[in-house]
Scaffold this active site. Structure first.
Site, PDB file in Angstrom:
ATOM      1  N   ASN A   1      -5.761  12.141   1.189  1.00 49.24           N
ATOM      2  CA  ASN A   1      -4.848  11.805   1.837  1.00 49.24           C
ATOM      3  C   ASN A   1      -5.395  10.829   2.904  1.00 49.24           C
ATOM      4  OD1 ASN A   1      -1.570  10.791   2.053  1.00 49.24           O
ATOM      5  ND2 ASN A   1      -2.529  11.906   4.127  1.00 49.24           N
ATOM      6  N   LYS A   2      -4.727  10.030   3.559  1.00 53.67           N
ATOM      7  CA  LYS A   2      -5.450   8.290   4.346  1.00 53.67           C
ATOM      8  C   LYS A   2      -6.001   9.789   5.278  1.00 53.67           C
ATOM      9  CE  LYS A   2      -5.178   5.567   4.528  1.00 53.67           C
ATOM     10  NZ  LYS A   2      -6.200   4.037   3.752  1.00 53.67           N
TER      11      LYS A   2
ATOM     12  N   ARG B   1      -7.601  -0.475  -6.545  1.00 58.65           N
ATOM     13  CA  ARG B   1      -7.439   0.826  -5.388  1.00 58.65           C
ATOM     14  C   ARG B   1      -7.996   1.830  -6.288  1.00 58.65           C
ATOM     15  NH1 ARG B   1      -3.810   1.143   0.056  1.00 58.65           N
ATOM     16  NH2 ARG B   1      -5.974   1.879   0.027  1.00 58.65           N
TER      17      ARG B   1
ATOM     18  N   ARG C   1       0.802  -1.345   0.355  1.00 59.88           N
ATOM     19  CA  ARG C   1       0.247  -0.078  -0.104  1.00 59.88           C
ATOM     20  C   ARG C   1       0.900   1.322  -0.412  1.00 59.88           C
ATOM     21  NH1 ARG C   1       2.937   1.546   4.027  1.00 59.88           N
ATOM     22  NH2 ARG C   1       0.861   3.190   3.938  1.00 59.88           N
ATOM     23  N   GLY C   2      -0.095   2.377  -0.199  1.00 63.04           N
ATOM     24  CA  GLY C   2       1.050   3.623  -0.038  1.00 63.04           C
ATOM     25  C   GLY C   2       1.078   4.212  -1.878  1.00 63.04           C
ATOM     26  N   ALA C   3       0.832   5.256  -2.337  1.00 60.20           N
ATOM     27  CA  ALA C   3       0.834   5.493  -3.732  1.00 60.20           C
ATOM     28  C   ALA C   3       1.684   5.256  -4.525  1.00 60.20           C
ATOM     29  CB  ALA C   3       0.451   7.016  -3.550  1.00 60.20           C
TER      30      ALA C   3
ATOM     31  N   GLN D   1      -1.348   2.508   9.638  1.00 60.43           N
ATOM     32  CA  GLN D   1      -0.759   1.906   8.791  1.00 60.43           C
ATOM     33  C   GLN D   1       0.503   2.770   9.791  1.00 60.43           C
ATOM     34  OE1 GLN D   1      -3.542   2.781   8.059  1.00 60.43           O
ATOM     35  NE2 GLN D   1      -3.722   2.322   5.759  1.00 60.43           N
TER      36      GLN D   1
ATOM     37  N   ASP E   1      -1.891  11.303  -2.304  1.00 61.51           N
ATOM     38  CA  ASP E   1      -3.163  10.064  -2.729  1.00 61.51           C
ATOM     39  C   ASP E   1      -3.159  10.608  -3.922  1.00 61.51           C
ATOM     40  OD1 ASP E   1      -2.497   8.935  -0.388  1.00 61.51           O
ATOM     41  OD2 ASP E   1      -3.187   6.814  -1.531  1.00 61.51           O
TER      42      ASP E   1
HETATM   43  O1  MRU Z   1      -4.185   2.980   2.399  1.00 63.30           O
HETATM   44  P1  MRU Z   1      -3.537   3.294   2.201  1.00 63.30           P
HETATM   45  O2  MRU Z   1      -2.004   2.546   3.257  1.00 63.30           O
HETATM   46  O3  MRU Z   1      -2.583   2.871   1.174  1.00 63.30           O
HETATM   47  O4  MRU Z   1      -2.821   4.811   2.735  1.00 63.30           O
HETATM   48  C1  MRU Z   1      -0.983   5.282   1.981  1.00 63.30           C
HETATM   49  C2  MRU Z   1      -1.818   6.529   2.150  1.00 63.30           C
HETATM   50  O5  MRU Z   1      -2.590   7.803   2.326  1.00 63.30           O
HETATM   51  C3  MRU Z   1      -0.381   7.989   2.262  1.00 63.30           C
HETATM   52  O6  MRU Z   1      -0.170   8.462   2.755  1.00 63.30           O
HETATM   53  C4  MRU Z   1       0.203   8.083   0.734  1.00 63.30           C
HETATM   54  O7  MRU Z   1      -0.478   6.834   0.069  1.00 63.30           O
HETATM   55  C5  MRU Z   1       1.319   8.561   0.481  1.00 63.30           C
HETATM   56  S1  MRU Z   1       2.713   7.378   0.441  1.00 63.30           S
HETATM   57  C6  MRU Z   1       3.779   7.770   0.153  1.00 63.30           C
END
Ligand code: MRU
Length: 330
Positions: free
Chosen positions: A230-231, A83, A49-51, A179, A220
């Site tokens: 973002n999250k 996603r 996970r993470g963009a 996370q 994201d």
């Molecule tokens: O649901 P996730 O864990 O994929 O969400 C991740 C985030 O919101 C991060 O802040 C974002 O992807 C930036 S990662 C460098």
């Protein structure tokens, strides 16, 4: 210091291995993937996970589709549906599209996407470190395993500590998927950066006590005007930061900017299973069947942002102009 990457490509086995992030911090288990269908499932299930990490993984997913002789259009569709919020996934798939049918070209392009992601993260880390001092609060996980291996917001935070600019990091646990508690703590411990874990509802308290000098988070998807998804919980933090006069910075590669969108209103927000709210790692914390919601992201309006950190520098208002110029340069 040895880096921990979210993935590795094994050419001899034609296999993509993902570090299974669902099992961290307790266990470091690598999951082998041999098809685009498996890759799409792994992204959906949060193995990775993470963009930026999702983007690179999807690019290798297209390589696997060639090797596994899957229908390439169908493979792209499955990956695209895995996603919806992080735009890096679509950016990577668009880069891979012209190479359909060309295994060698696909492999080269996936490696190149990854290389570019690494390069931009090093620049983001250096740029972001410049605005940090004292104590910084961060949300979710934006470090090496969320990205191409260096990190965005957390990359800047680790770099700022190495440069002696900051002395301490507040880590939001990041309900409901945790996370922050599971992954950011693990990465900061490996990087030997002094940090303290707090539950999300403690941020306002420490801000009021004057113990937060700035907030830095990941992105994201960002619209042309600087509004960004973002999250879940990021928007609340931005409101709190403004209330307490604390600078608030999102850090992102320019590939996370969706210039087709004029503002954040049209960013698709992923809605995940309510069970991720009513249970923690399989243990119920609410009465059986109790209704819950789980929007995985929220949108922060650009007016709450102090500056936007990208690989091209730090952009101050008006953000639309700064982002446009940076994109034209890249
Ligand atoms: O649901 P996730 O864990 O994929 O969400 C991740 C985030 O919101 C991060 O802040 C974002 O992807 C930036 S990662 C460098």
């Amino acid at each position: 210091m040895e880096r921990t990457l979210p993935f590795r490509w094994e050419p001899a086995e034609s296999t993509l291995y993902l570090l299974d992030q669902r099992r961290l911090p307790q266990e470091e288990v690598w999951l082998p993937l041999n098809s685009a269908a498996d890759t799409a499932r792994a992204i959906k299930d949060m193995v990775v996970r993470g963009a930026p990490a999702i983007g690179v993984t999807a690019a290798y997913g297209m390589v696997l589709a060639h090797i596994a002789a899957e229908d390439l259009d169908q493979a792209e569709g499955l990956l695209a549906q895995s996603r919806p919020t992080a735009v890096n996934l679509y950016y990577a798939l668009a880069r891979m599209r012209p190479l359909k049918g060309n295994l060698e070209g696909s492999l080269k392009e996936a490696r190149e996407i990854w290389r570019e992601v690494e390069e931009t993260e090093l620049a983001i880390s250096k740029n972001g470190a410049r605005v940090l001092k004292g104590q910084v609060l961060t949300h979710c996980n934006t470090g090496p395993i969320a990205t191409g291996g260096y990190g965005t917001a957390l990359g800047a935070i680790i770099e700022a500590y190495r440069q002696g600019r900051i002395e301490h990091v507040w880590v939001d646990e990041t309900r409901p998927y945790l996370q922050g508690a599971r992954l950011t703590t693990w990465e900061l411990q490996k990087a030997a950066v002094p940090a303290t874990l707090i539950s999300d509802n403690m941020a306002a308290h420490f801000m009021k006590l004057g113990e937060v000098d700035q907030v830095m988070v990941g992105v994201d998807r960002m619209a042309s005007n600087g509004d960004f998804a973002n999250k879940i919980g990021t928007y609340g933090l931005a409101v709190l930061a403004q209330q307490h006069g604390i600078p608030f910075y999102p850090a992102l590669p320019l590939s996370s900017v969706d210039s087709k969108l004029a503002n954040g209103g049209a960013i698709p927000i992923e809605e995940r299973s309510p069970e991720e709210v009513t249970t923690i790692r399989g243990v119920a914390i609410a009465p059986e069947g109790f209704p819950a919601r789980h929007p995985a992201f929220d949108v922060t309006p650009h007016r709450l942002i102090t500056g936007i950190v990208t690989e091209k520098g730090i952009h101050y208002p008006p953000f639309d102009e700064g982002l446009r110029n940076a994109l034209a340069e890249s």
